[in-house]
Design an enzyme around this catalytic site. Structure first.
Site, PDB file in Angstrom:
ATOM      1  N   SER A 193       0.846  -1.192   0.000  1.00 16.42           N
ATOM      2  CA  SER A 193       0.000   0.000   0.000  1.00 16.42           C
ATOM      3  C   SER A 193       0.878   1.237   0.000  1.00 16.42           C
ATOM      4  O   SER A 193       2.013   1.209   0.480  1.00 16.42           O
ATOM      5  CB  SER A 193      -0.918   0.022   1.226  1.00 16.42           C
ATOM      6  OG  SER A 193      -1.801  -1.077   1.225  1.00 16.42           O
ATOM      7  N   PHE A 251       5.249   3.957   2.384  1.00 16.83           N
ATOM      8  CA  PHE A 251       5.249   2.604   1.837  1.00 16.83           C
ATOM      9  C   PHE A 251       4.757   1.668   2.946  1.00 16.83           C
ATOM     10  O   PHE A 251       5.267   1.728   4.074  1.00 16.83           O
ATOM     11  CB  PHE A 251       6.662   2.148   1.460  1.00 16.83           C
ATOM     12  CG  PHE A 251       7.290   2.850   0.281  1.00 16.83           C
ATOM     13  CD1 PHE A 251       7.657   2.130  -0.852  1.00 16.83           C
ATOM     14  CD2 PHE A 251       7.563   4.211   0.309  1.00 16.83           C
ATOM     15  CE1 PHE A 251       8.275   2.744  -1.926  1.00 16.83           C
ATOM     16  CE2 PHE A 251       8.180   4.845  -0.755  1.00 16.83           C
ATOM     17  CZ  PHE A 251       8.533   4.105  -1.887  1.00 16.83           C
ATOM     18  N   GLU A 252       3.829   0.789   2.629  1.00 18.67           N
ATOM     19  CA  GLU A 252       3.352  -0.203   3.585  1.00 18.67           C
ATOM     20  C   GLU A 252       3.502  -1.592   2.969  1.00 18.67           C
ATOM     21  O   GLU A 252       2.823  -1.924   1.991  1.00 18.67           O
ATOM     22  CB  GLU A 252       1.879   0.047   3.954  1.00 18.67           C
ATOM     23  CG  GLU A 252       1.640   1.324   4.750  1.00 18.67           C
ATOM     24  CD  GLU A 252       1.935   1.174   6.230  1.00 18.67           C
ATOM     25  OE1 GLU A 252       2.242   0.048   6.658  1.00 18.67           O
ATOM     26  OE2 GLU A 252       1.837   2.184   6.960  1.00 18.67           O
ATOM     27  N   ALA A 253       4.405  -2.385   3.538  1.00 12.63           N
ATOM     28  CA  ALA A 253       4.611  -3.760   3.074  1.00 12.63           C
ATOM     29  C   ALA A 253       3.582  -4.658   3.759  1.00 12.63           C
ATOM     30  O   ALA A 253       3.554  -4.748   4.989  1.00 12.63           O
ATOM     31  CB  ALA A 253       6.028  -4.220   3.410  1.00 12.63           C
TER      32      ALA A 253
END
Length: 369
Positions: A175, A239-241
Site C-alpha cells: 500500500s 510505503f506499507e509492506a
C-alpha cells in the site's frame, strides 16, 4: 527494472525472515565499500547505533528510513537489496547515482527492532513523535532531515495482514500514501508530486501482483512524521509492506517493495513524473480491513454456544521466542456470519480434512477452551 533472475543475484540472503536487528545487518553494511558513506547518525535510548548510508552524487536528494517501528522489518530487507544492487551493478544503475543522492536509515529504532516491538525502549511510538521529538531516535531523524535537505522522503513501514484492497478478496500486499498536510486533506504541488510517483510504482507492481496494491488512509495527524514532512512542502511517500498469500516471512513482499523503490528512484532520477496522471492516484482502491488469518466456518461443530453456520475468526499474534518470530493464533471474534470477513486460510468444520488441520494446528483446542 531488474528481472526476477537478476533480483536473486543481489538479494541479501544473509538477512531473511521477520526478525531483523542491527546485529543482522552490520556485516552487510560494513562490507559496502568506499562508494557508500556509512556513518553512525546517533544513538538509541539504549545506546545502540543508528546507522545511515549515503550514496550517489546527484542533485535530487531522497531520504528514506525503515523500522521506525521495530517490528516492521520487510522494508529494511528491501533497502538492503537496493544497496546491494547499487554495489554489484553500477552499470545497471549508472543513471541513478549521477542524478540522485540517497540517504538511507535502515533501522531507525534499533531498540524496538531488538525487542521486536512497535515502540522504542521508552514505549513511545516514534511515528507519533514528529512534533514533540521527545525521543533520541526522533531527534536523529529530524537532524538528518534538516542537514540533508531532501527533495523527497520515503517513510517505510509494514502493515498487518488484516488489510484488503477496496471491497475485493485481494490482500493489500503493498500500500502507498501521499500523506495529508492539513485536516481538509487538500492537495498541493509537493503532495501531487508524491502522488505521481505512487502512480508510477503502482503501474509497475500491477505487472507482478495485479489487484493487490492499495491506498492507505490519509487522515491527517501532524504528529506523524510523514504528515509533518509533507507540511514542510517535501513530497513524502508512505510505503506499507503487507501480506502476500502464504508469505508470513514477507520474502515475496520484500521483492515487491524493492521493485517499488527502484521504480520510484528511476522516475525521480529521470524526471518522469509527468508521464503518470495525477488522477490515477485516486483510482488506486483504498484499503479495507476485511481479512483474518484463519476463518473457521460452521464453528458450531466445535463450540456449542454458537448457532448453526456461525464462524470464528483468528489472527496471529507475533511472538519473539529464541530470536525467532512465532505466529500464535488467537481468537478475535466468535459467532459472526460467513460473509463478514475473508480468510487467508478458511477451514470448514463440516469437512473432515479441515477438522484434521484445525486439530493439528491446536486451533480446535483453542476454540474448545
Amino acid at each position: 527494472m531488474p528481472d526476477k533472475d537478476d533480483y536473486l543475484n543481489f538479494k541479501v540472503t544473509s538477512v531473511q525472515g521477520r526478525y531483523v536487528t542491527n546485529q543482522h545487518i552490520e556485516a552487510f553494511l560494513n562490507g559496502l565499500g568506499n562508494s557508500f558513506n556509512l556513518k553512525v547518525l546517533g544513538r538509541s535510548v539504549k545506546d545502540r547505533p543508528i546507522y545511515g548510508v549515503r550514496v550517489g552524487q546527484g542533485p535530487k536528494r531522497i531520504l528514506m528510513w525503515s523500522q521506525m517501528h521495530g517490528n516492521e522489518s520487510t522494508t529494511t530487507k528491501a533497502v538492503l537489496d537496493l544497496l546491494n544492487l547499487l554495489k554489484q551493478s553500477p552499470s545497471l544503475v549508472g543513471d541513478f547515482l549521477g542524478k540522485v543522492t540517497l540517504q538511507i536509515i535502515p533501522i531507525l529504532n534499533p531498540d524496538g527492532a531488538k525487542a521486536y516491538t512497535r515502540s522504542n525502549a521508552n514505549q513511545i511510538d516514534l511515528n507519533r513523535d514528529a512534533q514533540d521529538r521527545s525521543q533520541p531516535e526522533s531527534r536523529v531523524l529530524r537532524k538528518v532531515f534538516e542537514e540533508f535537505k531532501p527533495d523527497y522522503c520515503f517513510n517505510l513501514h509494514d502493515q498487518r495482514t488484516i488489510f484488503n484492497v477496496g471491497s475485493t478478496i485481494s490482500p493489500a500486499t503493498v500500500s502507498f500514501l501521499a500523506p495529508s498536510f492539513d485536516e481538509a486533506r487538500n492537495n498541493s504541488d509537493s503532495r501531487g508530486i508524491a502522488m505521481k510517483v505512487i502512480v508510477a510504482m503502482n503501474e509497475e507492481l500491477q505487472k507482478s501482483v495485479p489487484g493487490q496494491v492499495g491506498r492507505f488512509d490519509d487522515s491527517f495527524n501532524p504528529n506523524c512524521v510523514g504528515d509533518a514532512f509533507q507540511m514542510e512542502g517535501i513530497p513524502t511517500i508512505l510505503f506499507e509492506a503487507g501480506h502476500f498469500p502464504g508469505d508470513y516471512q514477507r520474502e515475496r513482499t520484500r521483492d515487491l517493495i524493492f521493485q517499488a523503490l527502484y521504480k520510484a528512484i528511476y522516475t525521480i532520477a529521470n524526471d518522469k513524473m509527468e508521464s503518470y496522471p495525477l488522477e490515477n492516484y485516486f483510482k488506486i482502491p483504498e484499503n479495507n480491513k476485511l481479512f483474518v488469518d484463519i476463518l473457521v466456518e460452521n464453528a458450531h461443530i466445535l463450540d456449542e454456544s454458537l448457532r448453526e453456520g456461525e464462524c470464528i475468526s483468528l489472527l496471529y499474534k507475533e511472538v519473539l521466542e529464541d530470536n525467532n518470530v512465532k505466529f500464535v493464533p488467537t481468537i478475535t471474534e466468535k459467532g459472526h456470519k460467513r460473509n463478514i470477513y475473508f480468510g487467508h486460510v478458511t477451514k470448514d468444520c463440516l469437512i473432515k480434512q479441515d477438522l484434521n488441520w484445525l486439530n493439528t494446528k491446536k486451533i480446535m483446542d483453542l476454540i474448545k477452551q
